[in-house]
Scaffold this motif. Structure first.
Motif, short mmCIF file in Angstrom:
data_model
loop_
_atom_site.label_atom_id
_atom_site.label_comp_id
_atom_site.label_asym_id
_atom_site.label_seq_id
_atom_site.Cartn_x
_atom_site.Cartn_y
_atom_site.Cartn_z
N LEU A 146 -44.53 91.65 -17.49
CA LEU A 146 -43.78 91.09 -16.37
C LEU A 146 -43.02 89.84 -16.82
O LEU A 146 -43.63 88.82 -17.18
CB LEU A 146 -44.73 90.77 -15.22
CG LEU A 146 -44.13 90.38 -13.88
CD1 LEU A 146 -43.19 91.46 -13.36
CD2 LEU A 146 -45.23 90.11 -12.86
N MET A 147 -41.69 89.92 -16.79
CA MET A 147 -40.84 88.90 -17.39
C MET A 147 -40.35 87.88 -16.35
O MET A 147 -39.90 88.25 -15.26
CB MET A 147 -39.63 89.57 -18.04
CG MET A 147 -39.96 90.82 -18.88
SD MET A 147 -40.93 90.45 -20.34
CE MET A 147 -39.61 89.87 -21.42
N HIS A 148 -40.40 86.62 -16.72
CA HIS A 148 -39.94 85.55 -15.82
C HIS A 148 -38.45 85.30 -15.99
O HIS A 148 -37.82 85.77 -16.93
CB HIS A 148 -40.73 84.27 -16.08
CG HIS A 148 -40.51 83.69 -17.44
ND1 HIS A 148 -39.39 82.94 -17.78
CD2 HIS A 148 -41.26 83.74 -18.58
CE1 HIS A 148 -39.46 82.55 -19.03
NE2 HIS A 148 -40.58 83.03 -19.56
N GLY A 149 -37.90 84.50 -15.08
CA GLY A 149 -36.48 84.18 -15.10
C GLY A 149 -36.16 82.91 -15.87
O GLY A 149 -37.04 82.28 -16.48
N LEU A 150 -34.89 82.52 -15.82
CA LEU A 150 -34.42 81.34 -16.54
C LEU A 150 -35.12 80.09 -16.02
O LEU A 150 -35.29 79.91 -14.82
CB LEU A 150 -32.91 81.19 -16.36
CG LEU A 150 -32.22 80.14 -17.23
CD1 LEU A 150 -32.29 80.52 -18.70
CD2 LEU A 150 -30.77 79.96 -16.79
N GLY A 151 -35.55 79.23 -16.95
CA GLY A 151 -36.22 78.00 -16.57
C GLY A 151 -37.71 78.16 -16.39
O GLY A 151 -38.41 77.19 -16.06
N GLY A 152 -38.22 79.36 -16.61
CA GLY A 152 -39.64 79.61 -16.42
C GLY A 152 -40.41 79.61 -17.72
O GLY A 152 -39.91 79.23 -18.79
#
Length: 322
Positions: A146-152
Motif C-alpha cells: 500500500l503506497m503513500h502519496g507525496l510528502g508521506g
C-alpha cells in the motif's frame, strides 16, 4: 477546518481499503449484504445464553463476561449503520466513523516496523508490516503493498488509522486475512524529501520501483509466510502513490495480479500535460503473456481537482488498448 480535513481523509481511506479488499477477493460481498440487511452483524450473536457464538462462520466458546462484551460490540456496531443514497454510498459517515475505532473485545496487533537493506540506496530502509490477528507460520498469506502519496512516509497510512480499518474489515466485514506492507517511497539516504524541490522529490519517488521489487519484496517473502504468486500479490496507492503503483504494476505484470489506483497522479504520456513530471509510459497496455490483471481498479473522488483528470485518462487509454 483541520479536523474536518482529517475526517475526510479517513472517510476516503476506509472506502479505499474496502475497495481493495473487496476486489482482491478478500471480502465476501454476498455475506456482507445479507448480514447488513438483517442488521449488519446479526450472526455475531448466535446464542448469548449458551456462550457459543458465531462470528463470520467461526465458532467460539465464550464465558459469560466475554459473551456480554460481544453483545455490547454487536449493539455498538449495529448502532452505526448509515443510510445510503441511490448509488449505495453511505451518507453522514463522518458523524460516526466507527470504522477507524477500536472495538472492545478484539485484538488490534501493533504494526511491525522492519528494516531491510536496499541496494538502491546502499542503506537500511524501513517499512511497516500489518500482520493478521492470528498470524501463524503454518499458514501462507496473500500480500498487499500500500503506497503513500507525496510528502508521506511508511507511517502515513498508520497516521490515518489504516491498521484499525483493516482489522475492523476483517472482524466485521469478513475480509480475508492478509499481510499488508507499507513502504516508504522516499528512496534516499534520509528516507525524507520534505526540504527538496518538487522535481527532485519525484525522481526519488520513482526509484521505489527498483527498491520494492529488488529489495523489499524479497525481504518480505523471506521473513514472512507469504503466497508469492501474482494472483496473491496486490499493490495499490493514492495520488503520487498511484503513480508509483502504475510504475511498478505495469513494468512487472508477472508479479502483481491486483492493482488499485486512487486519484493517481500523472504517469502516462499526454499532450494535455505540461508539468515537471516525466511520463513513465507512452501508453498503458496489459501484457497478455502474463495473463493480465485479475483486478485493475481505478477510483477517483468527484471533487478531486488536483489529480482527478488522470484517472479518467487512464480509463480511456486502457479501454482503447485492451
Amino acid at each position: 477546518m483541520k479536523r474536518r480535513k482529517k475526517k475526510t481523509f479517513i472517510y476516503i481511506t476506509v472506502f479505499l481499503l474496502l475497495a481493495i479488499l473487496g476486489t482482491y477477493g478478500f471480502i465476501s460481498y454476498q455475506n456482507y449484504h445479507s448480514t447488513f440487511q438483517e442488521g449488519f452483524l446479526y450472526e455475531l450473536v448466535e446464542d448469548i445464553n449458551g456462550n457459543i457464538m458465531n462470528l463470520l462462520g467461526k465458532d467460539y466458546v465464550l464465558n459469560s463476561k466475554e459473551a456480554m462484551l460481544k453483545r455490547e460490540n454487536y449493539e455498538l456496531v449495529t448502532s452505526f449503520q448509515q443510510p445510503v443514497n441511490d448509488e449505495g454510498i453511505a451518507v453522514d459517515m463522518l458523524d460516526n466513523p466507527y470504522f477507524n475505532q477500536k472495538i472492545k473485545g478484539y485484538d488490534y496487533p501493533e504494526p511491525k516496523e522492519i528494516s531491510y537493506y536496499s541496494s538502491i540506496t546502499d542503506t537500511n530502509r524501513h517499512a511497516y508490516v500489518l500482520l493478521p490477528v492470528n498470524y501463524s507460520t503454518d499458514k501462507m498469506y496473500p500480500v498487499l503493498y500500500l503506497m503513500h502519496g507525496l510528502g508521506g512516509s511508511h507511517r502515513t497510512w498508520l497516521n490515518k488509522d489504516a491498521d484499525i480499518i483493516l482489522y475492523n474489515l476483517q472482524y466485521f466485514y469478513n475480509a480475508k486475512e492478509m499481510i499488508v506492507v507499507l513502504p516508504n517511497n522516499n528512496v534516499n539516504d534520509s528516507e525524507n524529501t520534505d526540504d527538496l524541490y518538487i522535481g527532485d522529490k519525484i525522481k526519488i519517488y520513482d526509484k521505489i520501483e527498483q527498491d520494492l521489487v529488488q529489495c523489499l519484496m524479497p525481504y518480505i517473502n523471506e521473513h514472512f509466510s507469504t503466497l508469492t504468486d501474482k494472483n496473491n500479490t496486490a499493490i495499490a496507492g493514492n495520488s503520487m502513490g498511484g503513480r508509483e503503483t502504475i510504475n511498478i504494476a505495469f513494468h512487472h505484470q508477472d508479479l502483481f495480479g491486483h492493482v488499485g489506483l486512487f486519484s493517481s497522479s500523472y504517469a502516462v504520456r499526454s499532450t494535455k500535460y505540461a508539468g515537471i513530471m516525466r511520463p513513465l509510459f507512452n501508453d498503458l497496455d496489459v501484457a497478455p503473456e502474463h495473463g493480465g490483471f485479475k483486478t485493475l481498479m481505478l477510483m477517483v473522488g468527484r471533487s478531486d481537482n488536483v489529480c482527478g483528470e488522470w484517472t479518467y485518462y487512464y480509463h480511456d487509454r486502457l479501454t482503447a488498448n485492451n
